[in-house]
Design a protein around this motif. Structure first.
Motif, PDB file in Angstrom:
ATOM      1  N   PHE A 282       0.854  -1.193   0.000  1.00 55.93           N
ATOM      2  CA  PHE A 282       0.000   0.000   0.000  1.00 55.93           C
ATOM      3  C   PHE A 282       0.892   1.246   0.000  1.00 55.93           C
ATOM      4  CE2 PHE A 282      -2.319  -3.377   2.058  1.00 55.93           C
ATOM      5  CZ  PHE A 282      -3.635  -3.228   1.659  1.00 55.93           C
ATOM      6  N   VAL A 283       0.390   2.305  -0.615  1.00 63.45           N
ATOM      7  CA  VAL A 283       1.090   3.591  -0.563  1.00 63.45           C
ATOM      8  C   VAL A 283       0.232   4.565   0.232  1.00 63.45           C
ATOM      9  CG1 VAL A 283       1.970   5.573  -1.882  1.00 63.45           C
ATOM     10  CG2 VAL A 283       2.342   3.246  -2.714  1.00 63.45           C
ATOM     11  N   TYR A 284       0.878   5.310   1.117  1.00 66.40           N
ATOM     12  CA  TYR A 284       0.138   6.252   1.972  1.00 66.40           C
ATOM     13  C   TYR A 284       0.778   7.632   1.941  1.00 66.40           C
ATOM     14  CZ  TYR A 284      -1.403   8.741   6.125  1.00 66.40           C
ATOM     15  OH  TYR A 284      -1.886   9.712   6.966  1.00 66.40           O
ATOM     16  N   SER A 285      -0.103   8.662   1.927  1.00 70.83           N
ATOM     17  CA  SER A 285       0.346  10.052   2.087  1.00 70.83           C
ATOM     18  C   SER A 285      -0.574  10.788   3.048  1.00 70.83           C
ATOM     19  CB  SER A 285       0.346  10.793   0.759  1.00 70.83           C
ATOM     20  OG  SER A 285       0.568  12.189   0.984  1.00 70.83           O
ATOM     21  N   PRO A 286       0.028  11.558   3.991  1.00 69.30           N
ATOM     22  CA  PRO A 286      -0.764  12.406   4.878  1.00 69.30           C
ATOM     23  C   PRO A 286      -0.928  13.820   4.330  1.00 69.30           C
ATOM     24  CG  PRO A 286       1.479  12.386   5.642  1.00 69.30           C
ATOM     25  CD  PRO A 286       1.449  11.555   4.374  1.00 69.30           C
ATOM     26  N   LEU A 287      -0.419  14.045   3.087  1.00 71.11           N
ATOM     27  CA  LEU A 287      -0.472  15.371   2.458  1.00 71.11           C
ATOM     28  C   LEU A 287       0.140  16.437   3.374  1.00 71.11           C
ATOM     29  CD1 LEU A 287      -4.053  15.243   0.830  1.00 71.11           C
ATOM     30  CD2 LEU A 287      -1.833  14.709  -0.214  1.00 71.11           C
TER      31      LEU A 287
ATOM     32  N   VAL B 100      -1.320  -2.192  -4.314  1.00 69.69           N
ATOM     33  CA  VAL B 100      -2.729  -2.508  -4.588  1.00 69.69           C
ATOM     34  C   VAL B 100      -3.643  -1.309  -4.349  1.00 69.69           C
ATOM     35  CG1 VAL B 100      -2.467  -4.962  -4.126  1.00 69.69           C
ATOM     36  CG2 VAL B 100      -3.095  -3.426  -2.242  1.00 69.69           C
ATOM     37  N   ALA B 101      -3.143  -0.304  -3.618  1.00 69.24           N
ATOM     38  CA  ALA B 101      -3.986   0.857  -3.327  1.00 69.24           C
ATOM     39  C   ALA B 101      -3.141   2.056  -2.905  1.00 69.24           C
ATOM     40  CB  ALA B 101      -4.997   0.539  -2.227  1.00 69.24           C
ATOM     41  N   VAL B 102      -3.711   3.226  -3.107  1.00 67.27           N
ATOM     42  CA  VAL B 102      -3.146   4.484  -2.616  1.00 67.27           C
ATOM     43  C   VAL B 102      -4.140   5.070  -1.627  1.00 67.27           C
ATOM     44  CG1 VAL B 102      -2.386   6.810  -3.209  1.00 67.27           C
ATOM     45  CG2 VAL B 102      -1.942   4.912  -4.789  1.00 67.27           C
ATOM     46  N   LEU B 103      -3.674   5.340  -0.404  1.00 67.28           N
ATOM     47  CA  LEU B 103      -4.531   5.909   0.634  1.00 67.28           C
ATOM     48  C   LEU B 103      -3.992   7.280   1.027  1.00 67.28           C
ATOM     49  CD1 LEU B 103      -3.975   2.568   1.591  1.00 67.28           C
ATOM     50  CD2 LEU B 103      -6.189   3.167   2.552  1.00 67.28           C
TER      51      LEU B 103
ATOM     52  N   ALA C 237      -6.365  14.619   9.265  1.00 62.14           N
ATOM     53  CA  ALA C 237      -6.561  13.160   9.306  1.00 62.14           C
ATOM     54  C   ALA C 237      -7.921  12.739   9.845  1.00 62.14           C
ATOM     55  CB  ALA C 237      -5.435  12.484  10.110  1.00 62.14           C
ATOM     56  N   ASP C 238      -8.952  13.448   9.411  1.00 62.88           N
ATOM     57  CA  ASP C 238     -10.298  12.963   9.731  1.00 62.88           C
ATOM     58  C   ASP C 238     -11.004  12.427   8.488  1.00 62.88           C
ATOM     59  OD1 ASP C 238     -10.813  15.402   8.490  1.00 62.88           O
ATOM     60  OD2 ASP C 238     -12.268  16.077   9.967  1.00 62.88           O
ATOM     61  N   ARG C 239     -10.378  12.599   7.301  1.00 64.70           N
ATOM     62  CA  ARG C 239     -10.991  12.096   6.068  1.00 64.70           C
ATOM     63  C   ARG C 239      -9.957  11.314   5.253  1.00 64.70           C
ATOM     64  NH1 ARG C 239     -13.681  15.772   2.437  1.00 64.70           N
ATOM     65  NH2 ARG C 239     -11.750  16.969   2.459  1.00 64.70           N
ATOM     66  N   LEU C 240     -10.417  10.214   4.646  1.00 67.98           N
ATOM     67  CA  LEU C 240      -9.540   9.347   3.866  1.00 67.98           C
ATOM     68  C   LEU C 240     -10.003   9.263   2.423  1.00 67.98           C
ATOM     69  CD1 LEU C 240      -7.428   7.030   3.458  1.00 67.98           C
ATOM     70  CD2 LEU C 240      -9.256   5.456   4.096  1.00 67.98           C
ATOM     71  N   GLY C 241      -9.066   9.454   1.495  1.00 69.85           N
ATOM     72  CA  GLY C 241      -9.325   9.248   0.073  1.00 69.85           C
ATOM     73  C   GLY C 241      -8.614   7.999  -0.413  1.00 69.85           C
ATOM     74  N   LEU C 242      -9.097   7.438  -1.521  1.00 68.49           N
ATOM     75  CA  LEU C 242      -8.646   6.102  -1.921  1.00 68.49           C
ATOM     76  C   LEU C 242      -8.623   5.915  -3.432  1.00 68.49           C
ATOM     77  CD1 LEU C 242      -8.107   3.124  -0.882  1.00 68.49           C
ATOM     78  CD2 LEU C 242     -10.575   2.794  -1.032  1.00 68.49           C
ATOM     79  N   MET C 243      -7.548   5.271  -3.910  1.00 70.86           N
ATOM     80  CA  MET C 243      -7.492   4.734  -5.266  1.00 70.86           C
ATOM     81  C   MET C 243      -7.091   3.268  -5.156  1.00 70.86           C
ATOM     82  SD  MET C 243      -5.730   7.761  -7.559  1.00 70.86           S
ATOM     83  CE  MET C 243      -6.408   7.182  -9.134  1.00 70.86           C
ATOM     84  N   VAL C 244      -7.779   2.403  -5.906  1.00 73.31           N
ATOM     85  CA  VAL C 244      -7.459   0.970  -5.859  1.00 73.31           C
ATOM     86  C   VAL C 244      -7.079   0.466  -7.252  1.00 73.31           C
ATOM     87  CG1 VAL C 244      -8.901   0.486  -3.857  1.00 73.31           C
ATOM     88  CG2 VAL C 244      -9.901   0.329  -6.145  1.00 73.31           C
TER      89      VAL C 244
END
Length: 551
Positions: free
Chosen positions: A217-222, A281-284, A290-297
């Motif tokens: 998984f790939v994660y970014s907190p922007l 498998v996904a980008v989060l 950090a109260d909202r999460l966006g997603l690409m799968v």
């Protein structure tokens, strides 16, 4: 102009703000001084700069003093306390510690994080320390020029209107911005990173299945607060997370991302490159607080963007189907959603014989309902990527969401399915909706008047669309449902919103944003398949845009 002159002539005014004042154009002066900074859907949020309608050290002190007076009004305790945290934005730490010193001068104890932490973490602090309330300094997903002040109650939920109005009255009593007292005191208690373990121990309890975790998984907190907790969490639970290191740097200028909003595809640009390189498998992506999460799968070799409605539907389905499979679905279970969220959730809940309760826009209303009922909480969501898996906090929680979506993705991949496959299954099994939220921005005094004019127009002339039959509409200003000219009372509080229902199953909503100078239009268009629904949505959006342009 009188307020402008008072600020310009104020001897205690910060020199940098005075220089900004002197450079302002007439229209900029008008916009910065035409009203006092006000509370909206999620507290007070505005562009930083000089003026009474701007976010600066003086307006923050006024908000903090008003909040202190409010806490004294509603709390009978002799040991009043408030939890405080803040995000990565420019001046957030300064504003947070200023709030703590103002509250200390009023004799109120504060628990303040030494370093930035997420909004749900603040909610957890309120509950853990049995505080009378909380303050989160953040502008959420807004552009970098903004900052904000979220106010919380003793349950860790944001203030609903009944209490927000009381707070506003206390703030409105404060006329002088420049002589508000601050105090350095032992009433200010700093909370360090050792507290993280308490919050994260609760987060880990949300997992529903014990799974092997082979996927990347790939994660970014922007550049935001998610970076403070996500590495610890993922190390403990064992998911293979690859962090977008540049965007893990806390920076209010957001130097490496083109957007701080997970609803915007630009926010995924850099993380998507990493995902393609490592075959994730996904980008989060979480927003700055950090109260909202966006997603690409990843689906059939391509990365597919899932919107907040789709993510919420998938989360609800996974929870209900898993609990049913394990014979753990409670008879008194309940799901909450804001009334601008996808109708698909209604179909899913009904299929599992689970009660679904709609509330007004803003997660504070979900927090309020959790506190009021003895029913078993199962899930809560709103369309703008906000969800809450377990209610040990009372606000949206993207830290929980990252862990939960990682579990969902992993589980379905074991079954040979991507999340997008599961979404298509939901469309086929329950109902197919094409969903889109778009906004039109109207800045300043003239913009506010135009938004008001647009809302009045649709109240006088309900939205009629060729080929569609309007069943009824709900006007939340008057609190009525109107069907064939007859009015029924709605069981909702006041809100500046109109919702149109059509025989085809479409739902269309108009409401001014509570945090930005824009009107928001929500489209939920139903058809027999997604291609037809998408085409119909495009057509209907053009019709609405044309009508609004002509108003």
């Amino acid at each position: 102009m009188n307020e402008y002159k008072l600020w310009l002539e104020e001897e205690n005014l910060d020199e940098e703000l005075k220089k900004e004042l002197q450079k302002m154009t007439e229209s900029e002066i008008e916009d910065a001084f035409f009203k006092h900074l006000s509370f909206g859907t999620a507290g007070a949020r505005q562009v930083m700069g000089p003026g009474i309608n701007r976010f600066n050290i003086y307006t923050v002190k006024r908000l903090a003093l008003g909040y202190a007076k409010y806490i004294k009004l509603i709390s009978k305790s002799n040991n009043r306390s408030v939890a405080i945290s803040y995000d990565n934005r420019i001046n957030s730490r300064l504003f947070a510690y200023t709030c703590a010193r103002v509250l200390a001068a009023e004799g109120i104890k504060t628990f303040i994080t030494k370093e930035l932490r997420p909004t749900p973490y603040l909610s957890y602090m309120v509950r853990h320390f049995n505080c009378d309330g909380g303050i989160m300094i953040t502008a959420s997903h807004n552009p970098k020029e903004y900052n904000g002040f979220k106010a919380y109650d003793h349950t860790g939920a944001q203030l609903v209107p009944t209490f927000a109005n009381k707070l506003t009255k206390e703030i409105d009593k404060i006329n002088n911005y420049f002589y508000i007292q601050e105090r350095l005191s032992d009433l200010i208690v700093e909370i360090d990173e050792t507290f993280d373990a308490l919050y994260l121990s609760e987060v880990k309890k949300i997992e529903l299945r014990d799974l092997k975790k082979p996927h990347k998984f790939v994660y970014s907190p922007l550049h935001g607060t998610g970076s403070t907790l996500m590495p610890k969490l993922m190390k403990d639970v064992g998911y293979k997370f690859y962090f977008n290191e540049k965007e893990m740097i806390n920076d209010g200028a957001f130097p490496y991302t083109k957007s701080s909003n997970p609803e915007d595809l630009l926010a995924y640009e850099n993380s998507l490159k990493i995902a393609k390189e490592i075959d994730a498998v996904a980008v989060l992506v979480t927003d700055p607080d950090a109260d909202r999460l966006g997603l690409m799968v990843k689906h059939e070799g391509e990365y597919v963007f899932l919107n907040g409605n789709q993510t919420a539907s998938l989360e609800a389905y996974y929870i209900l189907s898993t609990l049913k499979e394990k014979n753990k679905l409670p008879k008194d279970g309940i799901i909450y959603m804001s009334n601008v969220t996808t109708p698909l959730l209604k179909y899913i809940s009904k299929a599992f014989n689970v009660e679904l309760k709609e509330v007004l826009t803003g997660f504070k209303y979900i927090g309020e309902q959790i506190e009021k009922t003895n029913k078993t909480y199962l899930f809560g969501a709103e369309e703008s990527y906000g969800s809450l898996i377990k209610p040990f906090v009372r606000d949206k929680d993207a830290i929980q969401a990252v862990l939960f979506l990682s579990e969902m993705i992993t589980y379905y991949l074991e079954k040979g399915l991507t999340l997008y496959d599961v979404l298509l299954h939901l469309y086929k099994e329950y109902a197919t909706y094409s969903e889109q939220t778009f906004s039109i921005t109207y800045k300043g005094i003239k913009g506010a008047k135009q938004i008001e004019k647009i809302m009045k127009h649709f109240r006088r002339k309900p939205l009629l669309i060729d080929g569609e039959v309007l069943s009824y509409y709900e006007d939340y200003v008057d609190g009525v449902k109107v069907k064939e000219g007859k009015k029924e009372k709605l069981d909702f509080d006041y809100a500046n919103m109109i919702k149109f229902y059509y025989e085809s199953g479409h739902e269309i909503i108009l409401r001014p944003s509570g945090t930005e100078p824009k009107i928001k239009i929500y489209l939920y268009i139903k058809d027999e398949n997604l291609d037809k629904a998408n085409k119909k949505l495009t057509k209907i959006r053009k019709i609405i845009e044309r009508i609004i342009k002509e108003i």
